[in-house]
Design an enzyme around this catalytic site. Structure first.
Site, PDB file in Angstrom:
ATOM      1  N   PRO A  96       0.822  -1.217   0.000  1.00 26.85           N
ATOM      2  CA  PRO A  96       0.000   0.000   0.000  1.00 26.85           C
ATOM      3  C   PRO A  96       0.858   1.270   0.000  1.00 26.85           C
ATOM      4  O   PRO A  96       0.395   2.338  -0.332  1.00 26.85           O
ATOM      5  CB  PRO A  96      -0.802  -0.104   1.299  1.00 26.85           C
ATOM      6  CG  PRO A  96      -0.739  -1.533   1.695  1.00 26.85           C
ATOM      7  CD  PRO A  96       0.577  -2.039   1.215  1.00 26.85           C
TER       8      PRO A  96
ATOM      9  N   ARG B 298      -1.061  -9.544 -21.153  1.00 25.03           N
ATOM     10  CA  ARG B 298      -1.999  -9.318 -22.256  1.00 25.03           C
ATOM     11  C   ARG B 298      -1.441  -8.301 -23.253  1.00 25.03           C
ATOM     12  O   ARG B 298      -1.914  -8.213 -24.390  1.00 25.03           O
ATOM     13  CB  ARG B 298      -3.365  -8.895 -21.765  1.00 25.03           C
ATOM     14  CG  ARG B 298      -3.394  -7.627 -20.953  1.00 25.03           C
ATOM     15  CD  ARG B 298      -4.781  -7.382 -20.370  1.00 25.03           C
ATOM     16  NE  ARG B 298      -5.765  -7.165 -21.403  1.00 25.03           N
ATOM     17  CZ  ARG B 298      -5.905  -6.021 -22.068  1.00 25.03           C
ATOM     18  NH1 ARG B 298      -5.089  -5.024 -21.832  1.00 25.03           N
ATOM     19  NH2 ARG B 298      -6.832  -5.904 -22.984  1.00 25.03           N
TER      20      ARG B 298
ATOM     21  N   ASP C 287      -8.747  -0.747 -25.370  1.00 25.69           N
ATOM     22  CA  ASP C 287      -9.070  -0.851 -23.934  1.00 25.69           C
ATOM     23  C   ASP C 287      -9.131   0.533 -23.304  1.00 25.69           C
ATOM     24  O   ASP C 287      -8.528   1.464 -23.793  1.00 25.69           O
ATOM     25  CB  ASP C 287      -7.966  -1.635 -23.219  1.00 25.69           C
ATOM     26  CG  ASP C 287      -8.201  -3.121 -23.331  1.00 25.69           C
ATOM     27  OD1 ASP C 287      -9.165  -3.504 -24.026  1.00 25.69           O
ATOM     28  OD2 ASP C 287      -7.419  -3.884 -22.748  1.00 25.69           O
TER      29      ASP C 287
END
Ligand SMILES: NC(=O)c1ccc(NC2CCCC2)nc1
Length: 248
Positions: free
Chosen positions: A89, A154, A169
């Site tokens: 985080p 991808r 996309d």
């Protein structure tokens, strides 16, 4: 692309990389994924990989030496240099621009923490950069690693059947706009009909409609992504036309 993942749960990574586009890319040799378990490099009968934090407080901290030996083994397995990326985080938020940067690398090593995290001295000595997949806390870095594996794989040449689909996309275009709506069969449905333009066969009109929808959707849902000063004249005209009669 080679990706080495340091994780106490290598089976998790293998699973998540065996399906769909990522699984197919791995089969095609576009992705070479290796899991490394620090527990295999921990000394002693109990093969400790964690211990209590100095200063007290809840939870455990991952120890330096098992991680150090594990990372050394991963690096020794292949001479290709690679950044060591720690999921946390406290990291830099992951964006598609960062994904594209990572996808261009020949190799990367992903470090997945568990418990309360990793001894800061290991991070300082061995980690190239920290990346966060969002402002929330997870029980381990593995889901973040799986996100990065999916997003970069991808984009590998040959991973997607239709290279165009990657370009369309969300966040992909030069302006990073959101994707347009998509429709398929049936053309008529109780929930609405497919917009006529998409069935017109007029490819220029279809491309115009899709661009306008991306602009409108970005303006409505993610105005923070829309830097109108970067829009072409044509895009500004499309957006102005689409805005008429639409309340944000
Ligand atoms: N938002 C994130 O990308 C993220 C990454 C790791 C994590 N937890 C890990 C970090 C150290 C021990 C558990 N939580 C959240």
């Amino acid at each position: 692309m080679r990706i080495d993942v340091i994780t106490l749960f290598p089976e998790f990574m293998a699973q998540s990389a065996s399906l769909g586009v990522v699984g197919r890319a791995a089969e095609r040799g576009l992705l070479d994924l290796h899991g490394w378990n620090p527990r295999d490099y921990a000394e002693g009968n109990y093969r400790r990989v964690d211990d209590r934090p100095f200063g007290g407080g809840p939870g455990m901290v991952m120890l330096i030496e098992p991680l150090r030996a594990c990372l050394a083994a991963a690096k020794a397995a292949d001479p290709t240099p690679a950044p060591v990326i720690y999921l946390s985080p406290q990291g830099k938020p992951l964006t598609q621009a960062k994904v594209r940067e990572l996808a261009a690398l020949p190799r990367m090593i992903l470090l997945c923490g568990r418990y309360e995290g990793v001894d800061e001295r290991f991070l300082a000595a061995e980690v190239t950069e920290e990346i966060s997949i969002g402002d929330y806390v997870l029980s381990g870095g593995e889901l973040g690693a799986a996100v990065i594996v999916d997003a970069v794989t991808r984009l590998q040449e040959g991973a997607l059947n239709d290279a165009e689909s990657a370009a369309q996309d969300s966040f992909e275009g030069p302006q990073g706009l959101l994707d347009c709506p998509h429709y398929s069969q049936p053309a008529q449905h109780e929930w609405g009909d497919v917009p006529d333009v998409l069935r017109s066969g007029n490819h220029a009109a279809i491309a115009r409609w899709r661009r306008q929808q991306s602009l409108l959707r970005t303006w409505l849902r993610r105005p923070d992504l829309l830097d109108e000063s970067q829009l072409s004249k044509a895009d500004r005209k499309l957006l102005a036309e689409a805005r008429e009669g639409v309340e944000p």
